[in-house]
Structure formats: C-alpha cells, structure tokens
Design a protein around this motif. Sequence first.
Motif, PDB file in Angstrom:
ATOM      1  N   ARG A  18       0.819  -1.222   0.000  1.00  0.00           N
ATOM      2  CA  ARG A  18       0.000   0.000   0.000  1.00  0.00           C
ATOM      3  C   ARG A  18       0.850   1.269   0.000  1.00  0.00           C
ATOM      4  NH1 ARG A  18      -2.799  -3.655   3.284  1.00  0.00           N
ATOM      5  NH2 ARG A  18      -1.831  -2.937   5.224  1.00  0.00           N
ATOM      6  N   TYR A  19       2.134   1.161   0.287  1.00  0.00           N
ATOM      7  CA  TYR A  19       2.956   2.362   0.407  1.00  0.00           C
ATOM      8  C   TYR A  19       3.074   3.131  -0.907  1.00  0.00           C
ATOM      9  CZ  TYR A  19       4.262   1.072   5.166  1.00  0.00           C
ATOM     10  OH  TYR A  19       4.229   0.777   6.500  1.00  0.00           O
ATOM     11  N   ARG A  21       0.835   3.563  -3.045  1.00  0.00           N
ATOM     12  CA  ARG A  21      -0.392   4.355  -3.222  1.00  0.00           C
ATOM     13  C   ARG A  21      -0.332   5.634  -2.394  1.00  0.00           C
ATOM     14  NH1 ARG A  21      -4.176  -0.867  -2.973  1.00  0.00           N
ATOM     15  NH2 ARG A  21      -3.658  -0.684  -0.789  1.00  0.00           N
ATOM     16  N   TYR A  22       0.210   5.543  -1.185  1.00  0.00           N
ATOM     17  CA  TYR A  22       0.343   6.750  -0.360  1.00  0.00           C
ATOM     18  C   TYR A  22       1.295   7.748  -1.019  1.00  0.00           C
ATOM     19  CZ  TYR A  22      -1.875   4.089   3.433  1.00  0.00           C
ATOM     20  OH  TYR A  22      -2.753   3.367   4.197  1.00  0.00           O
ATOM     21  N   ASP A  25      -0.405   9.259  -4.056  1.00  0.00           N
ATOM     22  CA  ASP A  25      -1.518  10.124  -3.675  1.00  0.00           C
ATOM     23  C   ASP A  25      -1.055  11.556  -3.408  1.00  0.00           C
ATOM     24  OD1 ASP A  25      -4.283  10.547  -3.025  1.00  0.00           O
ATOM     25  OD2 ASP A  25      -3.745  10.560  -0.911  1.00  0.00           O
ATOM     26  N   LYS A  47      -1.244  14.273   3.689  1.00  0.00           N
ATOM     27  CA  LYS A  47      -0.749  13.362   2.651  1.00  0.00           C
ATOM     28  C   LYS A  47       0.769  13.293   2.644  1.00  0.00           C
ATOM     29  CE  LYS A  47      -4.797  13.736  -0.346  1.00  0.00           C
ATOM     30  NZ  LYS A  47      -5.334  14.129  -1.662  1.00  0.00           N
ATOM     31  N   LYS A  50       1.988  10.886   5.343  1.00  0.00           N
ATOM     32  CA  LYS A  50       1.868   9.490   4.918  1.00  0.00           C
ATOM     33  C   LYS A  50       2.933   9.143   3.879  1.00  0.00           C
ATOM     34  CE  LYS A  50      -3.077   8.987   5.895  1.00  0.00           C
ATOM     35  NZ  LYS A  50      -4.422   8.694   5.343  1.00  0.00           N
ATOM     36  N   ALA A  54       5.768   6.333   4.508  1.00  0.00           N
ATOM     37  CA  ALA A  54       5.869   5.245   3.534  1.00  0.00           C
ATOM     38  C   ALA A  54       7.270   5.169   2.937  1.00  0.00           C
ATOM     39  CB  ALA A  54       4.824   5.434   2.435  1.00  0.00           C
ATOM     40  N   ASP A  88      -0.167   0.092   8.884  1.00  0.00           N
ATOM     41  CA  ASP A  88       0.555   0.854   7.870  1.00  0.00           C
ATOM     42  C   ASP A  88       1.495   1.885   8.492  1.00  0.00           C
ATOM     43  OD1 ASP A  88      -1.039  -0.615   6.223  1.00  0.00           O
ATOM     44  OD2 ASP A  88      -1.915   1.093   5.151  1.00  0.00           O
TER      45      ASP A  88
END
Length: 274
Positions: A18-19, A21-22, A25, A47, A50, A54, A88
């Motif tokens: 998922r990192y 995607r962060y 984003d 954001k 995150k 990440a 996460d």
Amino acid sequence: MKWIKNMNMNVDLSRYSRYSRYIDDFYKPENLDNYKKTGSLHDMEVKFKKLNEAAQECFQLVQIYDAFKYENSIAFKERLRKVVAGRDFFDVNNQADPARDFLYELLVASWFKSKWGYTIDFTQSTDVVAIKKDAVVYIECKRIKSIKALEQNFKKACKQLSLVHDTSTHYKLVFIDIYNCISDNLPDYEYSTVDEMVMKVNDVLQNNFRKQKGKLIEDILTSNLEYTMGVVLTTVRCLWLSNATPQLYQDYKVMASSKISDENFEKLKHIFIQ
C-alpha cells in the motif's frame, strides 16, 4: 517485493503493497487545484506525512535487503515475516507496534553486517547477535515511543542482557532509537543542505533530549556496567531537502559510563571498526 514473495510471504496484502499508493496520492495534480481553491495546506500536510512514513519504511526495507538478500535461515525469515505484518503507520496512541520493533532490530543487524563487517546469528533470543572472528556482540534493541519510556526500556534491555551467559569472548550493548522523543521539535522538510539538516538534528537532540536525560543515561549505564558496555542512541528519520529530495537520516551516538575501565572503553570503540 519480489524478494519477499520468494520467501512465500503474501506481500501483496501487506502494508508494503500500500505504500506506493500513499506516495502516488501526494503527487496527484488535483492536490494543487484543491489548494488553490481552499488556500489550505492541511490536506497536503496529511498526505505528505503518509508519503514520508511510507518512504522511510521502504528505504529501511531496502537497507535490510541489501544486507540480507542471500540470507535463507528460517529464523531470519520469521523475523522478516513479523516486519511485513502490522499497521501501515506508527500510531503514537497505540504503544504496541511489534512490526516496527522487529524492523528496528533488523535495521541494527544490517548496520553491523554492512557497516562493521559482522555476520548475524538469527537463531538466538537476543535481538541481535553479531559475530566477527572470535568475538560475539549481544545487542538488545528498543524503539521507544516517547521520552517518558526511556528509563523503563533502557533498564529492561539491561535486565535482558543480564540473562545472557556465554563463556566465549563476548560484549553486550543496548541500542535505543530516540526519534520519537524529538519528533515534535524536528521538521521533516525544508532543509537547504544536508549540512543544515545535520546541524538541526544535532541541535534538537542536544536541547530536547541530551540535556534532560544525560544524567539518567549515565546513572543507568553505571549501575549496569556488568551487563552492558554502553548504549547506542540512534535517530532514524526520512527528512527532505528544499529541492524535494528525500534523505534517510541515520545518526548514532555511542555512550559509555564515566566509570567504564580504560580496557573496556577501548574494546567498546573496537566494536565499531570495520
């Protein structure tokens, strides 16, 4: 990711999957449009936090990969499996964070292997067991969540080392990551140069940690001379230059009791020689 998959771990469902995607984003074009409309940087700050967390997790995993990509022991794989699991992001309100605790242990192990030329024995219960020639270094690692947790965790590490009994030549150390003790006073970005970054971190450490806790650290080290030669205080954080370049800042400071013998002090210094 492929490296972890090859060890039969379901990384596709892990936090590491998922990192990306962060990170993506944060760089979406609509973020700038929203700022122009609202005039608020709040969403971008959320954001960015995150993104930064990440990026740091990924940088550290790469360090572990570089050190242990050919490590096939079952004990290592079990530790890595615990790293891959977990939430996460770090949550200051949730003290239990075993995935990042195991990550810190493997990070310290990677330093001993890559920086100082040790081999690592993952089969023992001590967090890190590093071996070079005929000497063994036993290391207990603590990634503390706040400055209030320093004393309890430091003493716990010393007690754990007191249970190590080895008739061969060996040394004992405590590693403590103290970033969370200074996080409120250390900006994550807008450093003009790496030198400025280093100066800022050192200033924050001196004024927001060492001055307050220097005597406590000395007292614990002195009362545990039998169990640890010293403590290594580490500060690990992804920090950004003003040109939007990330830097994985990693600092360590070796501290010993003022009562340590000259002989042991020389041995302590020798541990960190390649």
